[in-house]
Design an enzyme around this catalytic site. Structure first.
Site, PDB file in Angstrom:
ATOM      1  N   HIS A 192       0.802  -1.237   0.000  1.00  0.00           N
ATOM      2  CA  HIS A 192       0.000   0.000   0.000  1.00  0.00           C
ATOM      3  C   HIS A 192       0.836   1.289   0.000  1.00  0.00           C
ATOM      4  CE1 HIS A 192       0.247  -0.614   4.329  1.00  0.00           C
ATOM      5  NE2 HIS A 192      -0.676  -1.531   4.333  1.00  0.00           N
ATOM      6  N   HIS A 250      -3.561  -8.812  15.383  1.00  0.00           N
ATOM      7  CA  HIS A 250      -3.797  -7.695  14.464  1.00  0.00           C
ATOM      8  C   HIS A 250      -4.727  -8.155  13.338  1.00  0.00           C
ATOM      9  CE1 HIS A 250      -3.227  -4.183  12.136  1.00  0.00           C
ATOM     10  NE2 HIS A 250      -2.096  -4.477  11.531  1.00  0.00           N
ATOM     11  N   GLU A 283      -5.348  -6.639  10.396  1.00  0.00           N
ATOM     12  CA  GLU A 283      -5.074  -6.269   8.998  1.00  0.00           C
ATOM     13  C   GLU A 283      -4.908  -7.536   8.168  1.00  0.00           C
ATOM     14  OE1 GLU A 283      -2.055  -3.226   8.429  1.00  0.00           O
ATOM     15  OE2 GLU A 283      -2.776  -2.856   6.377  1.00  0.00           O
ATOM     16  N   ASP A 301      -3.052  -8.796   5.972  1.00  0.00           N
ATOM     17  CA  ASP A 301      -1.823  -9.570   5.785  1.00  0.00           C
ATOM     18  C   ASP A 301      -1.626 -10.573   6.927  1.00  0.00           C
ATOM     19  OD1 ASP A 301      -1.474  -7.171   7.187  1.00  0.00           O
ATOM     20  OD2 ASP A 301       0.663  -7.091   6.813  1.00  0.00           O
ATOM     21  N   HIS A 359      -0.219  -0.450  14.879  1.00  0.00           N
ATOM     22  CA  HIS A 359      -0.571   0.807  14.242  1.00  0.00           C
ATOM     23  C   HIS A 359      -2.059   0.905  13.899  1.00  0.00           C
ATOM     24  CE1 HIS A 359      -0.630  -0.600   9.831  1.00  0.00           C
ATOM     25  NE2 HIS A 359      -0.491  -1.681  10.550  1.00  0.00           N
ATOM     26  N   ASP A 397       2.984  -6.072  14.191  1.00  0.00           N
ATOM     27  CA  ASP A 397       3.770  -5.318  13.202  1.00  0.00           C
ATOM     28  C   ASP A 397       5.006  -4.641  13.820  1.00  0.00           C
ATOM     29  OD1 ASP A 397       2.328  -5.782  10.860  1.00  0.00           O
ATOM     30  OD2 ASP A 397       0.952  -4.137  11.226  1.00  0.00           O
ATOM     31  N   TYR A 409      10.663   0.626   7.948  1.00  0.00           N
ATOM     32  CA  TYR A 409       9.357   0.168   8.424  1.00  0.00           C
ATOM     33  C   TYR A 409       8.779   1.188   9.413  1.00  0.00           C
ATOM     34  CZ  TYR A 409       5.742  -3.142   9.619  1.00  0.00           C
ATOM     35  OH  TYR A 409       4.523  -3.750   9.792  1.00  0.00           O
ATOM     36  N   HIS A 411       6.503  -9.495  10.626  1.00  0.00           N
ATOM     37  CA  HIS A 411       7.196  -9.326   9.349  1.00  0.00           C
ATOM     38  C   HIS A 411       8.705  -9.401   9.567  1.00  0.00           C
ATOM     39  CE1 HIS A 411       3.635  -7.952   7.174  1.00  0.00           C
ATOM     40  NE2 HIS A 411       3.386  -7.084   8.134  1.00  0.00           N
TER      41      HIS A 411
HETATM   42 FE1  FEO Z   1      -0.673  -3.778   9.907  1.00  0.00          FE
HETATM   43 FE2  FEO Z   1       1.409  -6.214   8.778  1.00  0.00          FE
HETATM   44  O1  FEO Z   1      -0.218  -5.345   9.012  1.00  0.00           O
END
Ligand code: FEO
Length: 398
Positions: A24, A79, A81, A83, A147, A166, A193, A226
């Site tokens: 994104h 989280h 999100e 991903d 976040h 994250d 990041y 990640h």
């Molecule tokens: Fe906020 Fe890796 O997703």
């Protein structure tokens, strides 16, 4: 190689996404990973987070290499999100729709809204709640807005492992898995990041770090969702985060510009020379060649942002507008600003760039520098002098 054993009975069963190049709006030149953690204990088998939906098959294969997925007793969603939650519906379908999913209060809302055609057996965990798994105990730390509103950490007490969602992550896919297999370059990925994901929430990061310290949690390992896992010295990434959250700067200027007929480029080169002559670090960044997310990474520890734009149709050049829209959302603080550009007749770009500095709360060095059409030798000298002025201003500001 996945699954990756990270401690006795604990595995990273996530996947590596070698090919993603845009996350994104953030350039992911080195791909990324979606880490997910499987804890096999005496009484409970727990999965922490899942992966991006297209990787579900590979993810399930990774789990199967450790244990029959149907033996998973519960899932923790740090989280929501996509991903990290994209594979969740399919995982639940395969292991049992009734499998409980534990999340934060805001996680309950977010997961319900993401998977609104599915009934997920959601359970809210309060911060500090402990969950016994057999030999081991999990607890939960609320990290709202780090976040997303739903974000939380999960802490494994007996092993001193923090599953940090994250936070402390990097978009970095490699055959290495741990910090001790990497050099200093790892921190550059972590810095990028932070600059592109966490910077808007820097004050919250500071508070979170204080609160983690006050909890006195032993931290043997930090496992983000990640990239590389921190096991050699997790304190080091905490220290970097503290510095980035304070938005500490050095004597560094970035000169971000675009050009139409090479005049603004000529101005930029002279400003670079002038600023460099004062001894400060200077990075010229043509927006045609630097990705907005790399500009943000360099901006994070720069003390001054210099923007150069020709005037096009009474406005700022569109490539600069892209960078500015992205930058404003990330809320960098405490910078000096200076603007320059070439123009033909009306010349509004510099004035408009100054407004952008004002909007971001930057301290402007002055009203900027403009050149009519093509800079002559006198104008180029003025650019050099402007660079000197910028360099001196950077040195004067602590
Ligand atoms: Fe906020 Fe890796 O997703």
């Amino acid at each position: 190689m996945r699954p990756l054993k990270i401690a006795e009975g604990i595995y990273d069963v996530g996947v590596k996404d070698w090919n993603i190049r845009d996350f994104h709006g953030y350039s992911t030149y080195m791909g990324t990973t979606y880490n997910s953690f499987l804890i096999v204990d005496d009484d409970k088998v727990v999965l922490i987070d899942t992966v991006k939906e297209p990787f579900t098959h590979q993810f399930m294969e990774n789990i199967r290499k450790v244990i029959d997925p149907k033996k998973i007793d519960l899932i923790i969603s740090n989280h929501a999100e996509m991903d990290h939650s994209g594979a969740l519906p399919r995982v639940l379908h395969l292991i049992g729709e009734e499998t409980p999913v534990y999340c934060s209060k805001m996680g309950e809302k977010a997961l319900s809204a993401h998977f609104n055609d599915k009934k997920i057996n959601l359970h809210v965990v309060k911060p500090g709640t402990e969950m016994k798994l057999g030999k081991r105990t999990l607890s939960f730390i609320e990290t709202r807005m780090l976040h997303w509103p739903d974000s939380m950490f999960t802490y494994l007490k007996e092993d001193g492992i923090l599953f940090s969602s994250d936070a402390f992550g990097q978009h970095y896919a490699s055959h290495e898995n741990f910090d001790d297999e990497m050099g200093e370059g790892l921190f550059e990925h972590a810095k990028k990041y932070f600059a592109n994901i966490l910077l808007p929430f820097a004050p919250r990061v500071e508070k979170l770090l204080e609160s983690i310290e006050s909890m006195g949690l032993p931290l043997n390992m930090i496992c983000p969702d990640h990239g590389i896992l921190w096991r050699k010295n997790p304190e080091m990434i905490l220290e970097r985060y503290a510095s980035w959250a304070r938005q500490e700067t050095k004597e560094k200027v970035i000169i971000v510009y675009d050009t139409m007929w090479n005049s603004t480029e000529k101005m930029a080169r002279k400003i670079v020379d002038g600023a460099r002559s004062t001894g400060v670090e200077v990075i010229p960044m043509s927006v045609r060649n630097w990705h907005r997310s790399d500009i943000m990474t360099e901006l994070m520890d720069a003390r001054a942002l210099v923007l150069g734009s020709p005037t096009l149709n009474n406005g700022i050049f569109p490539t600069l507008c892209d960078v500015l829209a992205y930058m404003k959302g990330l809320k960098p603080q405490g910078k000096l600003g200076a603007a320059f550009g070439s123009y033909g007749w009306s010349g509004e770009a510099v004035k408009l760039l100054n407004k952008e500095f004002d909007t971001m709360g930057f301290e402007r060095i002055d009203d900027g520098l403009r050149t009519l059409y093509v800079p002559d030798s006198e104008a180029l000298q003025a650019c050099y002098d402007y660079g000197v002025r910028i360099g001196e201003a950077v040195k004067a500001k602590s």
